[in-house]
Design a protein around this motif. Sequence first.
Motif, mmCIF file in Angstrom:
data_model
loop_
_atom_site.group_PDB
_atom_site.id
_atom_site.type_symbol
_atom_site.label_atom_id
_atom_site.label_comp_id
_atom_site.label_asym_id
_atom_site.label_seq_id
_atom_site.Cartn_x
_atom_site.Cartn_y
_atom_site.Cartn_z
ATOM 1 N N ALA A 72 -37.638 72.346 51.812
ATOM 2 C CA ALA A 72 -37.957 71.308 53.197
ATOM 3 C C ALA A 72 -37.431 71.902 53.806
ATOM 4 O O ALA A 72 -36.430 72.640 54.884
ATOM 5 N N GLU A 73 -37.332 70.893 54.999
ATOM 6 C CA GLU A 73 -36.496 71.231 56.261
ATOM 7 C C GLU A 73 -36.027 70.002 57.136
ATOM 8 O O GLU A 73 -36.158 68.856 56.609
ATOM 9 N N PHE A 74 -34.626 70.497 57.398
ATOM 10 C CA PHE A 74 -33.622 69.364 58.302
ATOM 11 C C PHE A 74 -33.861 69.326 59.610
ATOM 12 O O PHE A 74 -32.707 70.956 59.670
ATOM 13 N N ASN A 75 -33.862 68.730 60.499
ATOM 14 C CA ASN A 75 -33.720 68.847 61.880
ATOM 15 C C ASN A 75 -33.415 68.016 62.309
ATOM 16 O O ASN A 75 -33.402 66.421 62.438
ATOM 17 N N ASP A 76 -31.699 68.505 63.548
ATOM 18 C CA ASP A 76 -31.224 67.704 63.677
ATOM 19 C C ASP A 76 -30.438 66.378 63.392
ATOM 20 O O ASP A 76 -30.187 65.462 64.003
ATOM 21 N N CYS A 77 -30.749 67.149 61.865
ATOM 22 C CA CYS A 77 -29.814 65.909 60.910
ATOM 23 C C CYS A 77 -28.271 66.024 60.911
ATOM 24 O O CYS A 77 -27.645 67.346 61.282
ATOM 25 N N ARG A 78 -27.222 64.936 60.909
ATOM 26 C CA ARG A 78 -25.647 65.379 61.034
ATOM 27 C C ARG A 78 -25.414 64.916 59.821
ATOM 28 O O ARG A 78 -25.495 64.713 59.100
#
Length: 166
Positions: free
Chosen positions: A154-160
């Motif tokens: 799983a990859e989370f890019n620029d999530c807040r």
Amino acid sequence: VYLVGYGRDATVLRSTLATEIITLTGDNCGLMDLTLDGVSSVADSVGLLSEQQDDILLRNVMVKRFETNIIMRGGARPRFDRLSLANGTYGARFQGDTAELRGMWWTGGVVSEHVTAGVWFEYVDQIVSHLTLAEVEFRDNLTDGLLLQGVRFAEFNDCRFDDNAR
């Protein structure tokens, strides 16, 4: 087949039923430019259900006020662009259940004000893998904004993540 509205604020489909409101039953289908509104989070209500369907597309969609806004059991390559979820017990439950759930790409949107979990990715009896979420905001959820159980790659890019209880 796509159900297409005139915009998320212009086309609002409301329901107070304790059942699945929209069930996606074929590959390469989805929703665009609309809001599904469960009005009062009736027990056992589900805004959108998909079981083992591939290449689902949700674009500029809001799903809100169902007990569970979205349930997806298995499927390959779902694509979500500006998908927002609000005011349910669960925002979305993505499960490896009977079939693998893999290759998700979700860009943009807000997940807010859910009681139990904003988004829950869960291995039930099949793999949940290769997820990419970019620029998705998780805020004001009463417990978990994001819950991962048995997820691979799983990859989370620029999530807040803002003001979630956990």
